[in-house]
Design an enzyme around this catalytic site. Structure first.
Site, mmCIF file in Angstrom:
data_model
loop_
_atom_site.group_PDB
_atom_site.id
_atom_site.type_symbol
_atom_site.label_atom_id
_atom_site.label_comp_id
_atom_site.label_asym_id
_atom_site.label_seq_id
_atom_site.Cartn_x
_atom_site.Cartn_y
_atom_site.Cartn_z
ATOM 1 N N THR A 14 0.915 -1.027 -0.074
ATOM 2 C CA THR A 14 -0.088 0.073 0.016
ATOM 3 C C THR A 14 0.966 1.123 -0.024
ATOM 4 O O THR A 14 0.503 2.391 -0.641
ATOM 5 C CB THR A 14 -1.034 0.192 1.205
ATOM 6 N N SER A 64 1.116 -7.324 -0.635
ATOM 7 C CA SER A 64 1.644 -8.226 0.285
ATOM 8 C C SER A 64 0.733 -9.265 0.639
ATOM 9 O O SER A 64 1.176 -10.382 1.040
ATOM 10 C CB SER A 64 2.085 -7.484 1.828
ATOM 11 N N THR A 97 1.125 -4.185 4.302
ATOM 12 C CA THR A 97 0.718 -4.310 5.922
ATOM 13 C C THR A 97 0.140 -5.496 6.099
ATOM 14 O O THR A 97 0.486 -6.402 7.184
ATOM 15 C CB THR A 97 -0.361 -3.261 6.451
ATOM 16 N N ASP A 98 -0.589 -6.196 5.147
ATOM 17 C CA ASP A 98 -1.212 -7.643 5.120
ATOM 18 C C ASP A 98 -0.392 -8.686 5.567
ATOM 19 O O ASP A 98 -0.814 -9.638 6.560
ATOM 20 C CB ASP A 98 -2.013 -7.875 4.079
#
Length: 325
Positions: A14, A64, A97-98
């Site tokens: 992101t 991610s 972030t995932d």
């Protein structure tokens, strides 16, 4: 005296995302902006570098959620190469972030003998680079502060002013910019106006070993799946992957069970796990709870091992590496 450098390794996410509308913080495409362009657009970077030089490499450009072992391999090699460079003070990795918590834990395992007392700092964003108020630039600046701190070492994640240890960090919120948590342990530090305040000391130890990556980094990863216990959970998922073992090019080697509460599983799931263990599948028990770890009292040899304090997804990374090692 040689100028110290901070090396950025870009993987997408992101923080490198772009949307058609600056007010759209969810309808974007991740991994669109090269890491060099991200860095060039951040005001205040020269001041935060405190005279250090800046370098960057684009390792991948992925969302991610699509992170995989091959990107981890490339990251580990890039980190190892830069950590051996005396001019490199620290490494910052831009990441989605995932799955950042899984990548951080993988790197903690892979780089254990390569760190040379230097920090590897992963950072991220919850809003794309195209947002009217992106959070990525501040996270990058904070990551630089940590990477240049003389006490910093080991693998860490920096987001929303908090410094998290790779072992403890987990994504705890789906949307807000302060999306990460370290459970019972809490953050290991905070970045405040460019200054790092540690709540507990990072691991800045230097390795006396050969500075090489473990051989399992370049191996083909074993297949390890995660299953969860819940009300009415049955054996169907486990049975399906067991039935496919003879035809699957990478047959199931391990299962991590995200149990309820203190790692509990219902009778149907327990019976399926017994069958899996009988076929040589390695089993690890974790909890689906956000805080705490599985505490066992029974004697060893029950077929379910526990990695104390690890979430199910990090236990999967640990089991994959253990199976290869």
């Amino acid at each position: 005296m040689a100028t110290k450098r901070v090396v950025f390794l870009g993987t997408g996410g992101t923080i490198a995302g772009r949307a058609g509308n600056a007010n759209d913080n969810v309808g974007y495409r991740a991994g669109e902006v090269p890491v060099a362009d991200i860095l060039a657009a951040i005001a205040g970077m020269p001041e935060r570098l405190q005279g250090a030089a800046l370098g960057s490499e684009q390792i991948a450009q992925v969302d991610s959620k699509d992170m995989d072992w091959s990107v981890w391999q490339s990251l580990a090699h890039a980190c190892q190469r830069n950590l051996q460079d005396d001019e490199v003070a620290g490494i910052v990795i831009t990441h989605g972030t995932d799955t950042i918590e899984e990548t951080a834990y993988f790197l903690q395992l892979a780089l254990a003998d390569c760190l040379n007392g230097k920090p590897v700092v992963l950072t991220c964003a919850m809003r794309p680079a195209s947002a009217s108020t992106p959070d990525g630039p501040q996270n990058v600046l904070d990551a630089v502060s940590v990477a240049l701190h003389p006490a910093a070492g080991g693998v860490m994640v920096v987001c929303a002013g908090a410094v998290h240890a790779a072992q403890h960090v987990q994504k705890a919120h789906t949307y807000r910019v302060d999306a990460f948590d370290s459970g019972d342990a809490g953050p290991m530090g905070w970045v405040e106006e460019g200054a790092v305040r540690w709540t507990f000391a990072p691991d800045a130890s230097s390795s006396s070993l050969a500075q090489r990556l473990p051989v399992w980094v370049d191996a083909t990863p074993p297949r390890v799946e995660v299953v969860m216990n819940y009300a009415g959970a049955g054996a169907h998922v486990i049975q399906a992957v067991l039935n496919a073992r003879d035809t699957d090019p990478v047959p199931l080697a391990g299962l991590v069970v995200a149990g309820t509460g203190n790692g509990t599983v219902n009778e149907a799931l327990q019976a399926a796990l017994v069958r899996a263990a009988g076929l040589g599948v390695q089993l690890v028990l974790a909890s689906r709870c956000a805080q705490g770890g599985v505490v066992r009292s029974e004697a060893p040899g029950t077929g379910l091992r526990v990695y104390p304090g690890l979430s199910a997804v990090k236990a999967r990374v640990q089991l994959m590496c253990d199976l290869l090692a």
